[in-house]
Design a protein around this motif. Sequence first.
Motif, PDB file in Angstrom:
ATOM      1  N   UNK A 142       0.871  -1.180   0.000  1.00 11.82           N
ATOM      2  CA  UNK A 142       0.000   0.000   0.000  1.00 11.82           C
ATOM      3  C   UNK A 142       0.906   1.228   0.000  1.00 11.82           C
ATOM      4  N   UNK A 143       1.291   1.684  -1.177  1.00 12.20           N
ATOM      5  CA  UNK A 143       2.309   2.721  -1.277  1.00 12.20           C
ATOM      6  C   UNK A 143       1.844   4.053  -0.690  1.00 12.20           C
ATOM      7  N   UNK A 144       0.692   4.534  -1.119  1.00 10.05           N
ATOM      8  CA  UNK A 144       0.221   5.827  -0.615  1.00 10.05           C
ATOM      9  C   UNK A 144      -0.076   5.759   0.878  1.00 10.05           C
ATOM     10  N   UNK A 145      -0.740   4.706   1.300  1.00  7.91           N
ATOM     11  CA  UNK A 145      -1.115   4.591   2.717  1.00  7.91           C
ATOM     12  C   UNK A 145       0.113   4.524   3.621  1.00  7.91           C
ATOM     13  N   UNK A 146       1.188   3.871   3.174  1.00  6.44           N
ATOM     14  CA  UNK A 146       2.346   3.669   4.032  1.00  6.44           C
ATOM     15  C   UNK A 146       3.434   4.724   3.895  1.00  6.44           C
TER      16      UNK A 146
END
Length: 470
Positions: A142-146
């Motif tokens: 989860x690139x954006x979330x993390x």
Amino acid sequence: MFIHGNRLQTLATALLLSSLLVRPLATHAADDLAEPKTVGEREETSEAVATAEASANDGAPNWEENTLTGNWNGARQKMYDSGVQADLLYTANFLHNSSGGLKTGGAYMGHIDLIMQFDGQKLLGWEGGSAYLQWISNSGGRFNRNYVGSLMGVDNFEAPVNRSGVFKAWLQQSFLDDQASLRVGLYPIDSEFYVTDSSGVFLHPSFGMAAEAASFGSLAGPSIYVTSSYGARLRIDPDPAWYAMFAVTRGVPSDRINTAGPNVSWQNSSGSMLIGELGFSPVKAGLLQDRPASADNKSDDFAPISKVALGLWRFTPQFQQLVAVDTAGEPLSATHWGSYLLAEQTVYRVPDANRDVALFCRYGFTDGTTSTLAYSVSAGLSYRGPFASREKDTFGIAATRAHADPQGRSQLSNDAGTPLSSSNETVLEMTYRAQIASGLVLQPLVQRIFNPGLYLSNATVAGVRVQMAF
């Protein structure tokens, strides 16, 4: 309908921009124009699924040119002739945040599309009938979330959770000599509503369905990627230059978006969303001069992008406002609704070549009390065939901004547990989509995200998308 003064001013500005998109073409490039493209005829990366969906209307696909596995020794053509078309796509995105946002670091995300199309006439003798089935599967981080924390997202394939399952499944009936059609089934509205062909090359989600319409209200949200719901869509094309669409779909509950799979059952959905769009093509209407095929190129089939559209949507029943309460401390309610205007136009074509420059601009707003984002605006360009030897490549640069009104900012501040530093989040993206071989695309990109989450420091994202069509 009451529109705040600043939004009315922004809408007027968007109307002016849309007219400006048309004028340069009429004065400088009118001789380079032919009939407009249909959806899917541009080879933008994020429109690969739309291309497959539209191909049944464009004749048999060229599998040797557009896929890695070709025509399967004629098996694909035999299936197509009998009324069945199968497409398999795999997309891998590698993104890295080098500064700002939540923290630095990178992630891989993968996405599979298995698409089946069925011609009712060829299969069953069902005149005007067709069917569509799409199975999807997500994998990776989860690139954006993390790492970034952007309100609008970073990658249009990122999902809250990795799931596999049916995403689209609908039946369609055409009638009135193909001037009208009705679709019924699992139907995501972002497959047809609030979309522009010329923004399809970008990875940022807001260049698909824009952020303010795609965001969820206090009760529910729209049937869009990655979670669809059941609905029906009616489209009417009374004239080549005009179209009208109307859809009603079940709402996706806000409290289930982080756990729901590719679709939500009828029983687990919440309320309904109604959306309508009216569109117009200046070129097809004859407002811009078409250029006939030259004597040396009589089979010239180039078709410019040319569309102006106005949309309106709302949910039922009423939603709770984000933070406003009455004198007894009970949440106030309001209608969750919004509207949008978009325009896109080919403004230059390299003579006698399928190389062109298209511009787009879009503006949309919501009621500003039932969801965190009040409005968004975006604009950009795509240049197909920037080099004579790379006619199938596309270069794109675009920017988008989302704004939160007071209730939205209060809610976001409570969610983040910290005061906000801005009321706007802005993203600039630049990308280059290169077709390396038949069915293989390599697309590097860079994004600069200003005020992610409205409280984080500016982030810089770079990465690459690899897409394979089998």
